[in-house]
Scaffold this active site. Structure first.
Site, PDB file in Angstrom:
ATOM      1  N   GLY A 127      42.457  51.530  41.401  1.00  0.00           N
ATOM      2  CA  GLY A 127      42.620  50.262  41.644  1.00  0.00           C
ATOM      3  C   GLY A 127      41.529  49.174  41.699  1.00  0.00           C
ATOM      4  O   GLY A 127      40.692  48.847  42.464  1.00  0.00           O
ATOM      5  N   SER A 129      40.750  46.930  38.099  1.00  0.00           N
ATOM      6  CA  SER A 129      41.297  45.414  37.424  1.00  0.00           C
ATOM      7  C   SER A 129      42.361  44.698  38.200  1.00  0.00           C
ATOM      8  O   SER A 129      43.355  45.253  38.873  1.00  0.00           O
ATOM      9  CB  SER A 129      41.693  45.826  36.060  1.00  0.00           C
ATOM     10  OG  SER A 129      40.575  46.461  35.136  1.00  0.00           O
ATOM     11  N   GLU A 244      32.517  57.414  34.577  1.00  0.00           N
ATOM     12  CA  GLU A 244      33.745  57.087  33.623  1.00  0.00           C
ATOM     13  C   GLU A 244      33.346  56.847  32.311  1.00  0.00           C
ATOM     14  O   GLU A 244      34.087  57.074  31.213  1.00  0.00           O
ATOM     15  CB  GLU A 244      34.513  55.667  34.524  1.00  0.00           C
ATOM     16  CG  GLU A 244      35.447  55.095  33.351  1.00  0.00           C
ATOM     17  CD  GLU A 244      35.998  53.902  34.062  1.00  0.00           C
ATOM     18  OE1 GLU A 244      36.758  53.366  33.432  1.00  0.00           O
ATOM     19  OE2 GLU A 244      35.498  53.487  35.190  1.00  0.00           O
TER      20      GLU A 244
END
Length: 373
Positions: A127, A129, A244
């Site tokens: 959660g 963008s 990431e």
């Protein structure tokens, strides 16, 4: 000077993954595809990996992990992506949420969540963008207000991959209004079954459903579900993005296309121009794999290699695009159907440069590092 170990030192792990993916593919239990880490969801396959100790590889054993190195994990992720395996169910939780909780979570949060990631029982979505805060995450408008026993969250997230299948969401929300937008942000772990959470599908051009909009309307979150320091979320986000951005998925999303390109060239013969093109792509892949290896070694040393991960994502995205374009230029992309190897990669490619940070954001991170050097 002693040379660092090669990624190939994890040969036994690679063979283990190859046997598993070969068996599943031969049995018709999955079809290899591009962008499998985001689009190919199979919870049973993820649980099979977990049972073999191939998820949560770097986590401590007391939390269900294998206590292995990031270099060893890299060997496994490369093989899974090479095989186009269905790994989307565990990828986000394994890759970045588990490590973030281990670094910043309370003992209670660690004990509650990390073993569930290790067993593939917890499926995470991100959660981050929002409709007006994509790569500029510091502009998020989702709010979290303190209430008795925890927090009340209100807001709207978008492009939330696999939210319709997730058990939990990592959530970045604003807990204080400050003069500097990077301050006053906090990370939370939210149950997707909590009252007030609603998911709306976003169907892409190929008719696939993996993106979603997620709304949070007066969602209650227990106090212990805060990840790290209240108001210190931005520093943690930047660190987390190295997990990431710094993995093999930033290089190998279109790898099945490269395999097809090489196979087609072998079947029909390769002229000098095509051999040169293939040689260039393979050489670039070797360099990018080395950069993945260096990022993994830095993580093993306890670092969060933000700039190197940003460089890897920027260069890896360019490589992924160029692999697709190479197949197009050679005239070998005769089958552009949405379910073909080429069609899958082509439809996925617009997202390559956006997810995990747009090119301008990555170049800014790299430039700041160069300025300090």
């Amino acid at each position: 000077m002693e040379h660092p170990p090669s990624p190939e030192t994890s040969g036994a792990l690679r063979q283990q993954v190859r046997r598993l993916t070969d068996d599943w593919r031969s049995a018709g239990r999955y079809t290899p595809r591009s962008d499998s880490w985001l689009r190919s969801f199979d919870l049973e396959f993820s649980r099979e990996l977990a049972a073999r100790g191939l998820i949560a590889m770097t986590y401590p054993k007391e939390f269900g992990g294998a206590g292995r190195t990031h270099v060893e994990r890299l060997a496994v992720t490369e093989e899974l992506l090479r095989a186009g395996a269905p790994v989307a169910a565990h990828w986000i939780g394994d890759r970045q949420i588990g490590p973030a909780i281990l670094r910043h979570g309370s003992p209670e949060l660690q004990e509650e969540i990390v073993p569930r990631i290790a067993s593939a029982d917890a499926v995470f979505c991100l959660g981050m963008s929002e409709p007006e805060a994509g790569s500029d995450l510091a502009s998020v408008r989702t709010t979290a207000e303190p209430v008795d026993g925890g927090w009340r969250i209100n807001g709207h997230k978008i492009w939330t991959t696999q939210a319709h299948r997730a058990t939990h969401a990592y959530l970045l929300a604003r807990t204080a209004r400050t003069d500097r937008k990077h301050d006053g942000l906090t990370e939370f772990i939210v149950d997707m079954t909590a009252e007030g959470v609603s998911v709306t599908p976003i169907i892409d051009l190929s008719g696939e459903h993996h993106f979603n909009e997620v709304r949070f309307d007066d969602v209650r979150v227990p106090a212990h579900r805060v990840l790290g320091e209240v108001g210190g979320g931005w520093r943690q986000v930047v660190e987390q993005l190295s997990f990431e951005r710094g993995g093999a998925e930033r290089v190998l999303s279109s790898y099945p296309v490269l395999v097809e390109l090489i196979a087609e060239a072998a079947r029909h013969g390769a002229d000098r121009e095509l051999r040169s093109l293939l040689g260039s792509l393979v050489a670039r892949l070797a360099v990018l794999r080395r950069l993945c290896f260096e990022v993994a070694r830095a993580m093993d040393a306890g670092a969060a290699p933000v700039q190197r991960a940003a460089a890897l994502k920027y260069l890896g995205n360019a490589f992924e695009y160029d692999v697709i374009e190479a197949l197009r230029r050679t005239g070998l992309a005769r089958d552009a159907a949405p379910d073909s190897v080429f069609g899958q990669a082509l439809l996925a490619s617009p997202a390559f440069a956006l997810r995990g940070g747009a090119a301008d954001v990555l170049l800014s991170l790299i430039a700041r590092q160069e300025a300090r050097s």
